[in-house]
Motif scaffolding. Structure first.
Motif, PDB file in Angstrom:
ATOM      1  N   ASP A   1       8.717 -16.557  -5.464  1.00 35.81           N
ATOM      2  CA  ASP A   1       8.106 -15.460  -4.706  1.00 35.81           C
ATOM      3  C   ASP A   1       8.341 -14.158  -5.464  1.00 35.81           C
ATOM      4  O   ASP A   1       9.359 -13.991  -6.147  1.00 35.81           O
ATOM      5  CB  ASP A   1       8.719 -15.350  -3.307  1.00 35.81           C
ATOM      6  CG  ASP A   1       8.303 -16.502  -2.407  1.00 35.81           C
ATOM      7  OD1 ASP A   1       7.134 -16.917  -2.496  1.00 35.81           O
ATOM      8  OD2 ASP A   1       9.153 -16.979  -1.644  1.00 35.81           O
ATOM      9  N   ILE A   2       7.416 -13.241  -5.340  1.00 37.32           N
ATOM     10  CA  ILE A   2       7.516 -11.988  -6.083  1.00 37.32           C
ATOM     11  C   ILE A   2       8.421 -11.018  -5.332  1.00 37.32           C
ATOM     12  O   ILE A   2       8.175 -10.687  -4.178  1.00 37.32           O
ATOM     13  CB  ILE A   2       6.117 -11.391  -6.310  1.00 37.32           C
ATOM     14  CG1 ILE A   2       5.296 -12.355  -7.168  1.00 37.32           C
ATOM     15  CG2 ILE A   2       6.224 -10.023  -6.968  1.00 37.32           C
ATOM     16  CD1 ILE A   2       3.838 -12.022  -7.257  1.00 37.32           C
ATOM     17  N   VAL A   3       9.464 -10.581  -6.005  1.00 34.07           N
ATOM     18  CA  VAL A   3      10.394  -9.607  -5.453  1.00 34.07           C
ATOM     19  C   VAL A   3       9.814  -8.203  -5.604  1.00 34.07           C
ATOM     20  O   VAL A   3       9.906  -7.377  -4.701  1.00 34.07           O
ATOM     21  CB  VAL A   3      11.753  -9.672  -6.194  1.00 34.07           C
ATOM     22  CG1 VAL A   3      12.697  -8.594  -5.707  1.00 34.07           C
ATOM     23  CG2 VAL A   3      12.374 -11.040  -6.048  1.00 34.07           C
ATOM     24  N   HIS A   4       9.201  -7.944  -6.761  1.00 36.13           N
ATOM     25  CA  HIS A   4       8.668  -6.616  -7.078  1.00 36.13           C
ATOM     26  C   HIS A   4       7.469  -6.790  -7.997  1.00 36.13           C
ATOM     27  O   HIS A   4       7.556  -7.473  -9.011  1.00 36.13           O
ATOM     28  CB  HIS A   4       9.754  -5.785  -7.779  1.00 36.13           C
ATOM     29  CG  HIS A   4       9.287  -4.444  -8.241  1.00 36.13           C
ATOM     30  ND1 HIS A   4       9.347  -3.336  -7.427  1.00 36.13           N
ATOM     31  CD2 HIS A   4       8.775  -4.021  -9.420  1.00 36.13           C
ATOM     32  CE1 HIS A   4       8.886  -2.284  -8.092  1.00 36.13           C
ATOM     33  NE2 HIS A   4       8.534  -2.676  -9.305  1.00 36.13           N
ATOM     34  N   ALA A   5       6.343  -6.184  -7.626  1.00 36.37           N
ATOM     35  CA  ALA A   5       5.154  -6.209  -8.479  1.00 36.37           C
ATOM     36  C   ALA A   5       4.601  -4.803  -8.603  1.00 36.37           C
ATOM     37  O   ALA A   5       4.657  -4.019  -7.649  1.00 36.37           O
ATOM     38  CB  ALA A   5       4.087  -7.126  -7.898  1.00 36.37           C
ATOM     39  N   GLU A   6       4.096  -4.491  -9.777  1.00 37.20           N
ATOM     40  CA  GLU A   6       3.437  -3.210 -10.024  1.00 37.20           C
ATOM     41  C   GLU A   6       2.032  -3.495 -10.543  1.00 37.20           C
ATOM     42  O   GLU A   6       1.853  -4.269 -11.480  1.00 37.20           O
ATOM     43  CB  GLU A   6       4.209  -2.383 -11.055  1.00 37.20           C
ATOM     44  CG  GLU A   6       5.591  -2.004 -10.583  1.00 37.20           C
ATOM     45  CD  GLU A   6       6.390  -1.213 -11.612  1.00 37.20           C
ATOM     46  OE1 GLU A   6       5.810  -0.755 -12.622  1.00 37.20           O
ATOM     47  OE2 GLU A   6       7.611  -1.063 -11.382  1.00 37.20           O
ATOM     48  N   LEU A   7       1.052  -2.884  -9.893  1.00 40.18           N
ATOM     49  CA  LEU A   7      -0.341  -3.055 -10.266  1.00 40.18           C
ATOM     50  C   LEU A   7      -0.938  -1.693 -10.558  1.00 40.18           C
ATOM     51  O   LEU A   7      -0.549  -0.690  -9.949  1.00 40.18           O
ATOM     52  CB  LEU A   7      -1.122  -3.731  -9.141  1.00 40.18           C
ATOM     53  CG  LEU A   7      -0.568  -5.046  -8.602  1.00 40.18           C
ATOM     54  CD1 LEU A   7      -1.451  -5.563  -7.473  1.00 40.18           C
ATOM     55  CD2 LEU A   7      -0.447  -6.077  -9.698  1.00 40.18           C
ATOM     56  N   ARG A   8      -1.908  -1.650 -11.452  1.00 37.49           N
ATOM     57  CA  ARG A   8      -2.633  -0.418 -11.768  1.00 37.49           C
ATOM     58  C   ARG A   8      -4.102  -0.612 -11.452  1.00 37.49           C
ATOM     59  O   ARG A   8      -4.631  -1.712 -11.524  1.00 37.49           O
ATOM     60  CB  ARG A   8      -2.490  -0.052 -13.249  1.00 37.49           C
ATOM     61  CG  ARG A   8      -1.088   0.216 -13.703  1.00 37.49           C
ATOM     62  CD  ARG A   8      -0.616   1.563 -13.227  1.00 37.49           C
ATOM     63  NE  ARG A   8       0.774   1.740 -13.593  1.00 37.49           N
ATOM     64  CZ  ARG A   8       1.267   2.843 -14.091  1.00 37.49           C
ATOM     65  NH1 ARG A   8       0.501   3.885 -14.274  1.00 37.49           N
ATOM     66  NH2 ARG A   8       2.540   2.922 -14.374  1.00 37.49           N
ATOM     67  N   ARG A   9      -4.749   0.480 -11.139  1.00 39.95           N
ATOM     68  CA  ARG A   9      -6.172   0.466 -10.812  1.00 39.95           C
ATOM     69  C   ARG A   9      -6.944   1.108 -11.952  1.00 39.95           C
ATOM     70  O   ARG A   9      -6.548   2.168 -12.442  1.00 39.95           O
ATOM     71  CB  ARG A   9      -6.395   1.246  -9.510  1.00 39.95           C
ATOM     72  CG  ARG A   9      -7.805   1.307  -9.044  1.00 39.95           C
ATOM     73  CD  ARG A   9      -8.255   0.015  -8.400  1.00 39.95           C
ATOM     74  NE  ARG A   9      -9.693   0.147  -8.148  1.00 39.95           N
ATOM     75  CZ  ARG A   9     -10.524  -0.840  -8.139  1.00 39.95           C
ATOM     76  NH1 ARG A   9     -10.102  -2.057  -8.319  1.00 39.95           N
ATOM     77  NH2 ARG A   9     -11.792  -0.637  -7.924  1.00 39.95           N
TER      78      ARG A   9
END
Length: 141
Positions: free
Chosen positions: A46-54
């Protein structure tokens, strides 16, 4: 899809929590058009921390509701709403429909509370968060 992710740093990072983080990541990237920058899994995947950009600017952080430590640890899944400025409303709509997603409001011309016009679409992600994509880019400073 809109061009590549904007490499400039965003100063506003909405934080969302999901029960099924792997599915959330796939929906946000494959359907809504974000770019994965970082996804840190726990021992169970499971993902603890994710960073996404637009593309065009903006960033988003998300994690799992099962990780309850920290100030954001008690956030519920599906209780957020996010607005994304884009010129590609129809392309987002097409991807959501192709994925069998929940279109809350189909693309339409509307006015926001400020009286400004926008071409906008609102969808619900698999855990209930609302995402509005529209052409309105904010009031002049």
């Amino acid at each position: 899809m809109e061009g590549m992710a904007d490499s400039s740093a965003s100063s506003v990072w909405p934080i969302l929590h999901y029960d099924d983080t792997r599915s959330a990541l796939r929906f946000l990237v494959d359907v809504l058009g974000f770019h994965e920058v970082l996804a840190v899994p726990d021992d169970e995947g499971d993902i603890v921390h994710a960073e996404l950009r637009r593309p065009g600017g903006g960033a988003l952080v998300f994690g799992s509701t099962k990780h309850t430590d920290g100030v954001h640890g008690r956030m519920r899944a599906g209780s957020s709403a996010v607005y994304v400025a884009t010129e590609d409303v129809d392309a987002v709509h097409s991807r959501v429909k192709a994925a069998g997603g929940d279109v809350v409001e189909a693309p339409h011309h509307t006015e926001f509370g400020s009286g400004a016009g926008s071409y906008a679409l609102t969808v619900r992600d698999p855990e209930g968060n609302l995402w509005t994509f529209g052409t309105y880019r904010g009031a002049e400073a």
